[in-house]
Design a protein around this motif. Structure first.
Motif, PDB file in Angstrom:
ATOM      1  N   GLN A  38       2.572   4.757  -0.879  1.00 25.08           N
ATOM      2  CA  GLN A  38       2.571   6.440  -1.141  1.00 25.08           C
ATOM      3  C   GLN A  38       3.606   7.043  -0.758  1.00 25.08           C
ATOM      4  O   GLN A  38       4.090   6.844  -0.014  1.00 25.08           O
ATOM      5  CB  GLN A  38       1.355   6.564  -0.206  1.00 25.08           C
ATOM      6  N   MET A  49       0.843  -1.009   0.028  1.00 26.73           N
ATOM      7  CA  MET A  49       0.131  -0.002   0.032  1.00 26.73           C
ATOM      8  C   MET A  49       0.712   1.195  -0.179  1.00 26.73           C
ATOM      9  O   MET A  49       0.294   1.917   0.108  1.00 26.73           O
ATOM     10  CB  MET A  49      -0.784   0.338   1.102  1.00 26.73           C
ATOM     11  N   GLN A  73      -7.278  -3.855 -14.496  1.00 20.78           N
ATOM     12  CA  GLN A  73      -8.056  -3.415 -14.397  1.00 20.78           C
ATOM     13  C   GLN A  73      -7.112  -2.251 -15.511  1.00 20.78           C
ATOM     14  O   GLN A  73      -8.244  -1.382 -15.934  1.00 20.78           O
ATOM     15  CB  GLN A  73      -8.678  -2.603 -13.813  1.00 20.78           C
ATOM     16  N   LYS A  74      -5.765  -1.827 -14.694  1.00 19.28           N
ATOM     17  CA  LYS A  74      -6.367  -0.345 -15.023  1.00 19.28           C
ATOM     18  C   LYS A  74      -4.614  -0.565 -15.100  1.00 19.28           C
ATOM     19  O   LYS A  74      -4.169  -0.953 -14.028  1.00 19.28           O
ATOM     20  CB  LYS A  74      -6.784   1.033 -14.630  1.00 19.28           C
ATOM     21  N   MET A 105      -0.304   2.985  -4.214  1.00 15.27           N
ATOM     22  CA  MET A 105      -1.225   4.444  -4.547  1.00 15.27           C
ATOM     23  C   MET A 105       0.017   4.732  -5.155  1.00 15.27           C
ATOM     24  O   MET A 105      -0.171   5.508  -6.269  1.00 15.27           O
ATOM     25  CB  MET A 105      -1.426   4.550  -3.745  1.00 15.27           C
ATOM     26  N   LYS A 134      -4.899  -1.774 -11.064  1.00 15.62           N
ATOM     27  CA  LYS A 134      -6.298  -0.956 -11.160  1.00 15.62           C
ATOM     28  C   LYS A 134      -5.607   0.884 -11.790  1.00 15.62           C
ATOM     29  O   LYS A 134      -5.962   1.424 -11.062  1.00 15.62           O
ATOM     30  CB  LYS A 134      -6.759  -0.764  -9.388  1.00 15.62           C
ATOM     31  N   GLU A 194       1.530  -3.882  -2.745  1.00 12.65           N
ATOM     32  CA  GLU A 194       0.219  -4.958  -2.737  1.00 12.65           C
ATOM     33  C   GLU A 194      -0.300  -3.349  -2.847  1.00 12.65           C
ATOM     34  O   GLU A 194       0.580  -2.889  -2.348  1.00 12.65           O
ATOM     35  CB  GLU A 194      -0.234  -5.324  -2.337  1.00 12.65           C
ATOM     36  N   ASN A 195      -1.272  -2.911  -3.864  1.00 20.41           N
ATOM     37  CA  ASN A 195      -2.446  -2.273  -3.373  1.00 20.41           C
ATOM     38  C   ASN A 195      -1.813  -0.557  -3.235  1.00 20.41           C
ATOM     39  O   ASN A 195      -1.964   0.020  -2.632  1.00 20.41           O
ATOM     40  CB  ASN A 195      -3.552  -2.184  -2.253  1.00 20.41           C
ATOM     41  N   THR A 236      -3.694  -5.247  -7.440  1.00 16.53           N
ATOM     42  CA  THR A 236      -4.296  -4.308  -6.968  1.00 16.53           C
ATOM     43  C   THR A 236      -4.005  -3.266  -7.097  1.00 16.53           C
ATOM     44  O   THR A 236      -4.516  -1.956  -6.852  1.00 16.53           O
ATOM     45  CB  THR A 236      -4.867  -4.445  -5.529  1.00 16.53           C
ATOM     46  N   HIS A 275      -2.757   0.513  -7.578  1.00 19.03           N
ATOM     47  CA  HIS A 275      -3.785   1.637  -8.129  1.00 19.03           C
ATOM     48  C   HIS A 275      -2.581   2.607  -8.909  1.00 19.03           C
ATOM     49  O   HIS A 275      -3.010   3.702  -9.600  1.00 19.03           O
ATOM     50  CB  HIS A 275      -4.520   2.587  -7.284  1.00 19.03           C
TER      51      HIS A 275
END
Ligand SMILES: Cc1cc2nc3c(=O)[nH]c(=O)nc-3n(C[C@H](O)[C@H](O)[C@H](O)COP(=O)(O)O)c2cc1C
Ligand code: SF4
Lengths: 226, 435
Positions: free
Chosen positions: A65, A63, A141-142, A84, A122, A81-82, A101, A103
């Motif tokens: 950032q 996650m 997804q993206k 941002m 994403k 993972e995840n 996942t 972003h």
């Protein structure tokens, strides 16, 4: 500032990195002896530089950032993972679900990545200098998954709007994933990405894969594809 | 049906109709809400009440505590709810923004929690919810570390009672611009979420995943694990092993926004039996009350809640009933139910996005039918009623705290319920299967 996971516990190190004192102006950190511990540098949220000297366990840089994290070793399941934003560089190989996942931000794996690299991504950009395992970009997804080596079976299964670029061989494509034309726009995008990341590769040598969008709405004629 | 005609027991007219529907359409039925079949449930239990050997408490004079603390096993900031009744996770997307806001308003006034769902956290629901539980689902739609830190608790969703083993579904009609944006999906597609998490498989991995979530949130937030009622004894045991602060157990009657009918009706076990197995597991691990158990799936009344708590639950969660308090299946806009081919009392058409009462829709015109402030008051009234009923039953059994209700306060009306809940059949001391 240096941390040693032989001497300090993970909570202490993560807590420090998650709450960097902006006034002190120390923005470069080193972690030695990671010993495969899990969740190292998870949840960082500041614009800082971290170098990890050695191998890490699951969910390294989870996650993330803003932070830039370089791992001089191999990473376990779910690196970044995840994520941002920010930038994660893995000098070695990555286990399953790298960049899952994510972003945003960039994940660079200099070695190989195992199965499900970029699963449900994403918006993240993932660059793998080696090869990726099966089911990579599953339900992606993206964002962009760029692979300099080969891709194992079922690449891009049930993919949405993410883009996959592979230079080497693709063993097989998953449901609803098709080869697409590398048009000028794609070449420009890839050129820009390589330039930003200082990668000397020729975008024209890559093939592009993406969704045929046949499974976006459930149609009975497609039932065999599921 | 004419009296002298004999219906096929194997092929009642509803079955014949379904065969013909399948033959015409070539695809299974997708629908919302929970199982429509009858299964053994809390109605099959009664309380014994107090008499010679147990003293009741006075209804209006003696207090009966309803508060509960969730998540004090590992979390630095457990949450203290005023009532043991929480609002279950229902996604923004499945429900409209007004419905989510109304749930937040009503729950907050009562000092209890609401839960996000498969679609991320909206500012409206964070703003209107005093305690908000943030779900981590396989899809990870809208998952964001900032929201994770804003949550009061985190719920890792392994499964749902309506579909243990199935992923989320939201049909294209409901994927409008805002919903699509929050989920990073193209507008109007039929969204089928993954059924397994992308970065862990099995309880050993989950333990590590939970460690990561705790590291990201400074070990403050209680972590729940939600499971559908599949193998509750083992699932609860493994959830405890994986480090859960709270286990959420959702029985087969539990509602859903959209799932295959065959899944809703035929997978998972009833809440009654599942709850007992989960409590058995916690007791065997010496973790009962240390890891709290929230049970859901078909909870409608204070009686259901009291019985669940007597069997060992620490709290309950409600989905369908909360929607009904918002007006789901109410006798309003009957023409619009008809257009969907249904009637108030029978509607399960959440998947269509054309909810006649503005609860399960993204259509601005239909959404207007639900005023979040008035609907929030109805949620508050409903939760108040449930709490009063729960306290009435607890006092009748001589309990000054609803969590003191115990299996000894219960009797079963059917052999099935006696066996599942493991309480004696009324008027006997017989518990089937107990040596
Ligand atoms: C409209 C609707 C949407 C739901 N969405 C979710 C979801 O996003 N995530 C989840 O874990 N459960 C979801 N559920 C299940 C509920 O969280 C809960 O488990 C269930 O509703 C409890 O059973 P009950 O409906 O009988 O009260 C949903 C249920 C309904 C009715
Ligand atoms: S009334 Fe609305 S919320 Fe209730 S079942 Fe029908 S569509 Fe769903």
């Amino acid at each position: 500032m240096d941390f040693d996971l032989n001497k300090q516990n993970l909570r202490e190190v993560n807590q420090h990195l998650q709450n960097v004192d902006r006034k002190k102006n120390t923005r470069k950190f080193k972690i030695s002896n990671p010993q495969g511990q899990h969740a190292i540098c998870a949840g960082l949220k500041d614009d800082i530089d971290v170098t990890i000297k050695g191998h890490t366990g699951y969910y390294c840089a989870g996650m993330n950032q803003k932070a830039a994290i370089t791992i001089h070793g191999n990473v376990g399941t779910g690196v970044a993972e995840n994520m941002m934003s920010g930038k994660i560089i893995v000098k070695g190989n990555a286990s399953q679900s790298a960049g899952a996942t994510g972003h945003g931000g960039t994940l660079i794996i200099e070695g190989d990545a195992s199965s499900r690299c970029g699963i449900s991504m994403k918006g993240i950009d993932i660059v793998v200098k080696g090869s990726v395992g099966h089911m990579s970009a599953f339900m992606a997804q993206k964002g962009n998954l760029v692979v300099m080596g080969d891709a194992d079976a079922d690449l891009g299964d049930s993919i949405y709007e993410a883009k996959i670029f592979v230079k080497g061989k693709v063993k097989s494509l998953g449901a609803d994933c098709v080869e697409k034309k590398m048009n000028k726009k794609n070449i420009d995008e890839l050129t820009k990405l390589f330039k930003k990341l200082n990668i000397s590769e020729d975008p024209k040598k890559f093939k592009r894969y993406g969704s045929s969008r046949n499974l976006y709405n459930f149609k009975i004629d497609n039932v065999g594809a599921y | 049906m004419k009296k002298d005609l004999k219906e096929f027991k194997t092929f009642p007219s509803s079955t014949i109709k379904e065969i013909q529907r399948a033959a015409n359409e070539g695809i299974y039925q997708i629908r919302g809400l929970g199982a429509k079949r009858k299964v053994p449930d809390f109605d099959d239990l009664v309380f014994l009440g107090a008499s010679m050997s147990r003293y009741p408490l006075e209804g209006y004079r003696e207090t009966c505590n309803t508060s509960v603390i969730l998540g004090d096993r590992f979390a630095k900031k457990p949450i203290k709810l005023d009532i043991p009744i929480t609002i279950a996770g229902m996604s923004f997307g499945a429900l409209g923004a007004n419905a989510k806001e109304a749930l937040g308003r009503g729950a907050s006034e009562m000092g209890t929690s609401t839960t996000t769902g498969d679609g991320g956290m909206t500012q409206e629901e964070r703003g209107s919810s005093k305690y908000l539980v943030y779900q981590l689902l396989p899809s990870r739609y809208g998952m964001n570390p900032d929201d994770l830190r804003k949550a009061d608790a985190i719920e890792v969703v392994v499964g749902q009672g309506a579909k243990p083993g199935g992923g989320g579904m939201l049909l294209g009609q409901k994927i409008n611009k805002r919903v699509a944006g929050m989920r990073t999906l193209p507008e109007g597609i039929d969204q089928r979420s993954a059924c397994r998490h992308p970065d862990w498989t099995g309880p050993d991995d989950l333990e590590i995943k939970i460690q990561e979530l705790r590291e990201i949130t400074n070990w403050e937030k209680p972590i729940y694990i939600k499971v559908g009622a599949a193998r509750p004894f083992y699932d609860t045991t493994l959830a405890v092993k994986a480090g859960a602060d709270v286990v959420v157990l959702d029985g087969m009657q539990g509602g859903t926004a959209a799932t295959q009918d065959v899944f809703i009706e035929h997978v998972g076990i009833p809440t009654l039996g599942a709850l007992r197995e989960a409590v058995d597991a916690l007791k065997e691990l010496n973790m009962h009350r240390k890891v709290q158990l929230i049970v859901s799936g078909g909870i409608r009344s204070g009686a259901d809640i009291a019985k669940a708590m007597a069997m060992g639950a620490d709290a309950v969660s409600i989905g369908s009933a909360a929607m009904m308090a918002l007006n789901c299946n109410a006798d309003l806009y009957i023409e619009d139910y008809k257009k969907l081919g249904t009637e108030p009392g029978y509607c399960h058409h959440c998947h269509t996005g054309k909810c006649p009462v503005g609860v399960a829709t993204q259509d601005p015109k239909l959404e207007k039918r639900l005023n979040p402030i008035e609907a929030g008051k109805r949620i508050k009234n409903y939760l108040t009623t449930l709490t009063l009923e729960l306290q009435t039953l607890a006092r009748a059994n001589g309990k000054s705290d609803v969590r003191n209700l115990e299996p000894e306060d219960l009797a079963a009306l059917t052999v099935e319920a006696a066996a599942m809940a493991r309480v004696p059949l009324a008027g006997t001391d017989w518990i089937p299967g107990k040596k």
